[in-house]
Design a protein around this motif. Structure first.
Motif, PDB file in Angstrom:
ATOM      1  N   GLY A 100      55.155  95.010  44.337  1.00 52.60           N
ATOM      2  CA  GLY A 100      55.511  94.529  43.014  1.00 52.60           C
ATOM      3  C   GLY A 100      54.297  94.101  42.211  1.00 52.60           C
ATOM      4  O   GLY A 100      53.180  94.541  42.459  1.00 52.60           O
ATOM      5  N   THR A 101      54.549  93.205  41.259  1.00 57.37           N
ATOM      6  CA  THR A 101      53.543  92.760  40.299  1.00 57.37           C
ATOM      7  C   THR A 101      53.366  91.263  40.379  1.00 57.37           C
ATOM      8  O   THR A 101      54.345  90.521  40.485  1.00 57.37           O
ATOM      9  CB  THR A 101      53.987  93.152  38.867  1.00 57.37           C
ATOM     10  N   VAL A 102      52.111  90.812  40.309  1.00 59.26           N
ATOM     11  CA  VAL A 102      51.807  89.381  40.287  1.00 59.26           C
ATOM     12  C   VAL A 102      51.306  88.970  38.903  1.00 59.26           C
ATOM     13  O   VAL A 102      50.777  89.793  38.144  1.00 59.26           O
ATOM     14  CB  VAL A 102      50.754  88.974  41.347  1.00 59.26           C
ATOM     15  N   ALA A 103      51.476  87.700  38.618  1.00 60.01           N
ATOM     16  CA  ALA A 103      50.967  87.084  37.391  1.00 60.01           C
ATOM     17  C   ALA A 103      50.852  85.589  37.646  1.00 60.01           C
ATOM     18  O   ALA A 103      51.460  85.062  38.585  1.00 60.01           O
ATOM     19  CB  ALA A 103      51.902  87.361  36.220  1.00 60.01           C
ATOM     20  N   ALA A 104      50.076  84.910  36.826  1.00 56.04           N
ATOM     21  CA  ALA A 104      49.881  83.463  36.955  1.00 56.04           C
ATOM     22  C   ALA A 104      50.626  82.750  35.827  1.00 56.04           C
ATOM     23  O   ALA A 104      50.476  83.100  34.658  1.00 56.04           O
ATOM     24  CB  ALA A 104      48.394  83.124  36.900  1.00 56.04           C
ATOM     25  N   SER A 105      51.411  81.742  36.197  1.00 59.85           N
ATOM     26  CA  SER A 105      52.150  80.952  35.203  1.00 59.85           C
ATOM     27  C   SER A 105      51.197  80.044  34.440  1.00 59.85           C
ATOM     28  O   SER A 105      49.990  79.981  34.742  1.00 59.85           O
ATOM     29  CB  SER A 105      53.209  80.093  35.902  1.00 59.85           C
ATOM     30  N   ASN A 106      51.737  79.299  33.517  1.00 61.11           N
ATOM     31  CA  ASN A 106      50.983  78.216  32.902  1.00 61.11           C
ATOM     32  C   ASN A 106      50.743  77.151  33.968  1.00 61.11           C
ATOM     33  O   ASN A 106      51.548  77.001  34.887  1.00 61.11           O
ATOM     34  CB  ASN A 106      51.765  77.618  31.731  1.00 61.11           C
ATOM     35  N   PRO A 107      49.664  76.383  33.861  1.00 59.85           N
ATOM     36  CA  PRO A 107      49.407  75.341  34.871  1.00 59.85           C
ATOM     37  C   PRO A 107      50.511  74.281  34.906  1.00 59.85           C
ATOM     38  O   PRO A 107      51.090  73.932  33.872  1.00 59.85           O
ATOM     39  CB  PRO A 107      48.078  74.719  34.410  1.00 59.85           C
TER      40      PRO A 107
END
Length: 178
Positions: A100-107
């Motif tokens: 799948g795909t990864v991403a970083a949320s807001n802190p």
């Protein structure tokens, strides 16, 4: 006489919570991990065809956590879509394919992640339905990607370099909510 007074006080407090006279935040503040730390991962490498390798690296502690839960960091989020392994990546136990795909949320401060459901909702709120917090064992390898590994994984996506991310682990007490 003291046990009776204590019992009455506790009973009154329980009644206030049960009837809504006390707000949930006042009744149960966010609790940090038992040692005040949780596990984090980082970007380890950029790969072929828009892929990244994320993992703990030398600073991570998958057993007791490595970062104070009072720290604000992004959550490492993952959306599984059964993406095939791209050419140039050979999944193994220590660097599987997350499908799948990864991403970083807001802190967010780690002590705000009071459960896996809360952490998953951070991802869904940032990226949409089907997104959840990434987990230590999300990397797959072997025939038909039938085995689960750990320590790092490859995925489609993009995450910022030089940043740590809150990441879940399902078999150790190194989560922000433990």
């Amino acid at each position: 006489m003291r046990p009776i007074k204590l019992g009455l006080s506790l009973g009154a407090a329980a009644l206030m919570v049960a009837t809504g006279a006390a707000t949930p935040a006042a009744a149960a503040p966010a609790a940090p991990a038992s040692n005040g730390k949780a596990m984090t991962w980082t970007l380890l490498a950029d790969g072929p065809s828009g892929t990244v390798r994320v993992g703990g690296g030398p600073l991570s502690n998958a057993y007791t956590g490595d970062t104070a839960t009072t720290t604000a960091l992004p959550v490492l989020c993952l959306k599984l879509d059964n993406s095939p392994v791209p050419a140039g990546i050979t999944p193994d136990f220590y660097a599987g394919w997350a499908r799948g795909t990864v991403a970083a949320s807001n802190p967010i401060r780690g002590n705000r992640l009071t459960s896996r459901a809360v952490a998953d909702s951070v991802c869904a709120n940032n990226f949409g339905a089907g997104w959840r917090m990434a987990e230590f064992h999300d990397g797959r390898y072997g025939p038909n990607l039938g085995s689960s590994g750990g320590w790092s994984f490859w995925a489609n996506g993009e995450v910022p370099a030089g940043t740590r991310f809150w990441t879940a682990i399902n078999d150790q007490p190194a989560n922000a909510w433990n």
